[in-house]
Design a protein around this motif. Sequence first.
Motif, PDB file in Angstrom:
ATOM      1  N   VAL A 226     -83.977 -49.728  26.364  1.00 41.12           N
ATOM      2  CA  VAL A 226     -84.533 -48.413  26.690  1.00 41.12           C
ATOM      3  C   VAL A 226     -84.936 -47.730  25.390  1.00 41.12           C
ATOM      4  CG1 VAL A 226     -84.084 -46.163  27.749  1.00 41.12           C
ATOM      5  CG2 VAL A 226     -83.058 -48.243  28.733  1.00 41.12           C
ATOM      6  N   GLU A 227     -86.228 -47.449  25.258  1.00 45.54           N
ATOM      7  CA  GLU A 227     -86.739 -46.729  24.088  1.00 45.54           C
ATOM      8  C   GLU A 227     -86.732 -45.233  24.413  1.00 45.54           C
ATOM      9  OE1 GLU A 227     -87.626 -47.881  21.128  1.00 45.54           O
ATOM     10  OE2 GLU A 227     -87.208 -49.977  21.641  1.00 45.54           O
ATOM     11  N   LEU A 228     -85.832 -44.507  23.790  1.00 41.58           N
ATOM     12  CA  LEU A 228     -85.668 -43.092  24.099  1.00 41.58           C
ATOM     13  C   LEU A 228     -86.817 -42.270  23.515  1.00 41.58           C
ATOM     14  CD1 LEU A 228     -81.845 -42.869  23.388  1.00 41.58           C
ATOM     15  CD2 LEU A 228     -82.952 -42.918  25.633  1.00 41.58           C
ATOM     16  N   ARG A 229     -87.415 -41.432  24.358  1.00 44.18           N
ATOM     17  CA  ARG A 229     -88.544 -40.606  23.906  1.00 44.18           C
ATOM     18  C   ARG A 229     -88.084 -39.493  22.981  1.00 44.18           C
ATOM     19  NH1 ARG A 229     -89.765 -41.355  29.346  1.00 44.18           N
ATOM     20  NH2 ARG A 229     -89.149 -39.238  29.969  1.00 44.18           N
ATOM     21  N   ASP A 230     -87.014 -38.809  23.404  1.00 48.55           N
ATOM     22  CA  ASP A 230     -86.499 -37.718  22.578  1.00 48.55           C
ATOM     23  C   ASP A 230     -85.063 -37.427  23.003  1.00 48.55           C
ATOM     24  OD1 ASP A 230     -86.538 -35.992  24.873  1.00 48.55           O
ATOM     25  OD2 ASP A 230     -88.675 -35.649  24.513  1.00 48.55           O
ATOM     26  N   ALA A 231     -84.457 -36.482  22.316  1.00 50.72           N
ATOM     27  CA  ALA A 231     -83.045 -36.173  22.561  1.00 50.72           C
ATOM     28  C   ALA A 231     -82.802 -35.669  23.976  1.00 50.72           C
ATOM     29  CB  ALA A 231     -82.570 -35.138  21.541  1.00 50.72           C
ATOM     30  N   ASP A 232     -83.762 -34.919  24.531  1.00 52.28           N
ATOM     31  CA  ASP A 232     -83.536 -34.263  25.820  1.00 52.28           C
ATOM     32  C   ASP A 232     -83.713 -35.174  27.023  1.00 52.28           C
ATOM     33  OD1 ASP A 232     -82.985 -31.964  24.458  1.00 52.28           O
ATOM     34  OD2 ASP A 232     -84.997 -31.112  24.677  1.00 52.28           O
ATOM     35  N   HIS A 233     -84.319 -36.344  26.832  1.00 51.32           N
ATOM     36  CA  HIS A 233     -84.537 -37.255  27.960  1.00 51.32           C
ATOM     37  C   HIS A 233     -83.520 -38.403  27.986  1.00 51.32           C
ATOM     38  CE1 HIS A 233     -88.418 -35.175  28.105  1.00 51.32           C
ATOM     39  NE2 HIS A 233     -88.440 -35.531  29.384  1.00 51.32           N
ATOM     40  N   TYR A 234     -82.465 -38.276  27.204  1.00 48.65           N
ATOM     41  CA  TYR A 234     -81.466 -39.346  27.099  1.00 48.65           C
ATOM     42  C   TYR A 234     -80.858 -39.687  28.459  1.00 48.65           C
ATOM     43  CZ  TYR A 234     -77.055 -41.653  25.811  1.00 48.65           C
ATOM     44  OH  TYR A 234     -76.000 -42.522  25.714  1.00 48.65           O
ATOM     45  N   ALA A 235     -80.259 -38.706  29.117  1.00 48.05           N
ATOM     46  CA  ALA A 235     -79.561 -38.968  30.379  1.00 48.05           C
ATOM     47  C   ALA A 235     -80.524 -39.424  31.465  1.00 48.05           C
ATOM     48  CB  ALA A 235     -78.810 -37.719  30.834  1.00 48.05           C
ATOM     49  N   SER A 236     -81.694 -38.782  31.557  1.00 53.29           N
ATOM     50  CA  SER A 236     -82.640 -39.134  32.621  1.00 53.29           C
ATOM     51  C   SER A 236     -83.235 -40.521  32.406  1.00 53.29           C
ATOM     52  CB  SER A 236     -83.739 -38.088  32.713  1.00 53.29           C
ATOM     53  OG  SER A 236     -84.451 -37.987  31.496  1.00 53.29           O
ATOM     54  N   GLN A 237     -83.551 -40.887  31.162  1.00 47.88           N
ATOM     55  CA  GLN A 237     -84.095 -42.217  30.903  1.00 47.88           C
ATOM     56  C   GLN A 237     -83.062 -43.315  31.172  1.00 47.88           C
ATOM     57  OE1 GLN A 237     -86.463 -41.403  26.960  1.00 47.88           O
ATOM     58  NE2 GLN A 237     -87.065 -43.416  27.745  1.00 47.88           N
ATOM     59  N   LEU A 238     -81.824 -43.053  30.760  1.00 47.51           N
ATOM     60  CA  LEU A 238     -80.782 -44.053  31.021  1.00 47.51           C
ATOM     61  C   LEU A 238     -80.598 -44.257  32.517  1.00 47.51           C
ATOM     62  CD1 LEU A 238     -77.856 -43.619  28.460  1.00 47.51           C
ATOM     63  CD2 LEU A 238     -79.247 -45.634  28.886  1.00 47.51           C
ATOM     64  N   LEU A 239     -80.693 -43.173  33.281  1.00 47.84           N
ATOM     65  CA  LEU A 239     -80.534 -43.290  34.731  1.00 47.84           C
ATOM     66  C   LEU A 239     -81.721 -44.022  35.355  1.00 47.84           C
ATOM     67  CD1 LEU A 239     -78.872 -42.608  37.237  1.00 47.84           C
ATOM     68  CD2 LEU A 239     -80.084 -40.422  37.351  1.00 47.84           C
ATOM     69  N   ASP A 240     -82.953 -43.615  34.987  1.00 51.76           N
ATOM     70  CA  ASP A 240     -84.149 -44.182  35.609  1.00 51.76           C
ATOM     71  C   ASP A 240     -84.446 -45.600  35.133  1.00 51.76           C
ATOM     72  OD1 ASP A 240     -84.414 -41.774  36.869  1.00 51.76           O
ATOM     73  OD2 ASP A 240     -85.870 -40.971  35.438  1.00 51.76           O
TER      74      ASP A 240
END
Length: 700
Positions: A207-221
């Motif tokens: 998972v390539e994280l876009r930014d600090a604020d999308h951490y939880a949502s990206q990990l979930l999706d």
Amino acid sequence: MTSKNLLVELFVEELPPKALKKLGEAFASTLADSLKAQGLAGASAAVTSFASPRRLAVHVADVASAAADKAVSQKLMPVSVGLTADGQATPALLKKLAAVGADASAVSSLKRQMDGKAEALFFDSMVKGATLAEGLQKAVDEAIAKLPIPKVMKYQLADGWTSVDFVRPAHGLVALHGADVVNVSTLGLKSGRSTQGHRFEAAKPVVELRDADHYASQLLDEGSVIASFADRRADIVRQLDAAAAKQGLKPIDDEALLDEVTALVERPNVLLCQFEKEFLDVPQECLILTMKANQKYFPLLNAKGKLTHQFLVVSNIRPADASRVIEGNERVVRPRLSDAKFFFDQDRKKTLESRVGGLAKVVYHNKLGSQGERVERVRAIARGIGQQLGGEALAAQADQAARLAKADLLTDMVGEFPELQGIMGAYYAKHDGLSDDIAFALEDHYKPRFAGDELPRNAVGIAVALADKLETLAGLFGIGQIPTGDKDPFALRRHALGLIRMLIERELNLPLAELVSQAFKAFPATHGQAQAELAFFLRERLVGYLREAGYSAQEVEAVVEARPALWAEFPKRLAAVRAFKALPESESLAAANKRVGNILKKSDAPVSDTVSAALLKEPAEQALHEALQAVAPKAEAAFARGDYTGSLQALAALKAPVDAFFDKVMVNAEDPALRANRLGLLAQLHAAMNKVADLSRLAS
């Protein structure tokens, strides 16, 4: 200087489940506190902790790219050391200035300031604020160093030479300030923006994280991971309740099990399983314990609190067809339940009575002998308590229960599950044909086992539980094992609190001093006599217990200082003190009581409480004597019938004569006979006022 939200994640191999919650909280709080201390984040910056089986992470709001410069005043040295008589810098001062980045030109700008009794030189300067990269590196290092790791493991890094000590091998580090990577390193890792999702169910392996604020949502999706420990736990609770409700059942309530299971899964999936009903013939405590402790399952109870043959599993995968997962868990639990049934069947082939002799071979403590010797001491104490509470019949029952209380320690079931001690004793006692009174006492003599636990159900259980705790306390105090600070390896504070709760909450007519004496008499004459130390220890625990019950320190001190023989009286006495404090006369009487006590203490000669009416010369002392003659019998009568509130409230009538006495009468008269008589009057007053509580403790 810009502010953005910060995300730091450490990706590791599976973390120890029982420690995960604390590890996640510690990692987040330590890292955030370090950033705040360095001025990179505000004191009220929002901090969010994340913890899953394979990651520790923290999100900190509004983190600056660099901390503001800060004015610093540094103490250099005393003036007498730094300057010569004519004000010139000494070599020592020049060396110190060089150490702080200044030279001789700074001497003239140094400030003189008193430091204690001597004048010292101070150097004012501006310290450049840390950059985020510098500050975050320090914060990460602190967070790693201060993790409450239960057991450290050593592993090699990819270079094959360097070894690292950490809780588990670490494989990834993320540090994002907004969308930008912050360059930091730890445990042989360099920061980036890549992390991994669920081992089996992630939509993308990386998972390539876009930014600090999308951490939880990206990990979930993308990663199929609920990163937040709290959110994952709440999801498990929701699923457990929903699955149980469909069956008209309820999952067992166990907060520790919930935390542990939350630490074992990344995306929980609750499934319903079952086992053969024949296993329900085994005591439900055994089945529940083996399912919880060994398999991390949630047993299901019916409306009456009885175990059913169904249970819930929290799986870490979500297959379209879960039948194989269900079958696997049902297959795994079967041998565990079979073991429990085997132990139960084998144990019932021998009576508890037949096991008692074997306790002589079980060491209790190297200075206190065997469990067999301990049983004899508990029996002696229990017999005495039973005699006091219910005569010879209760004494005989208490003796029998105390004799059998530890026999289940030698059973296979308790050998496998020590948590079932006492519980199994009750089952085996019933199988042996013993009465419910004895069976319940075997189970209950360990109670209360923790704060808020229920007390023994019957008088036999109370007698044996008191005896068991008294023997433990007297035994360990006698060999010098007294709790200090936060060290209490034998849980003596818990034993003391249990003793106090039984005396007070069951309103037992048992003087504490006699109980302590009985306990020490059960030991050989060579055993350490630590009655005073134990009594003081119990008093401290009593004060804590009463304060937690909602009484003020002043109220508790007043009653404790009166030293009632029966601790069962404390609630009634405290209620009486609280009612007395509400009277308008209470403050004046409490102050007078304190004054009386001080006068009596300062008397050079022993004070007698006899009063001669013929020597009462002043109208004020005559009035006090008359008032005391009228009030004291009323207060005494109320006290004798246990009406402590009435006893104290009767004293209100003494306010006016007591005030007048101190205004008009010289207690320490020159005439020895008058002085002795007036001191005697005050002694009578003091005795009358302090039966329920030491009222001087209420004086402000």
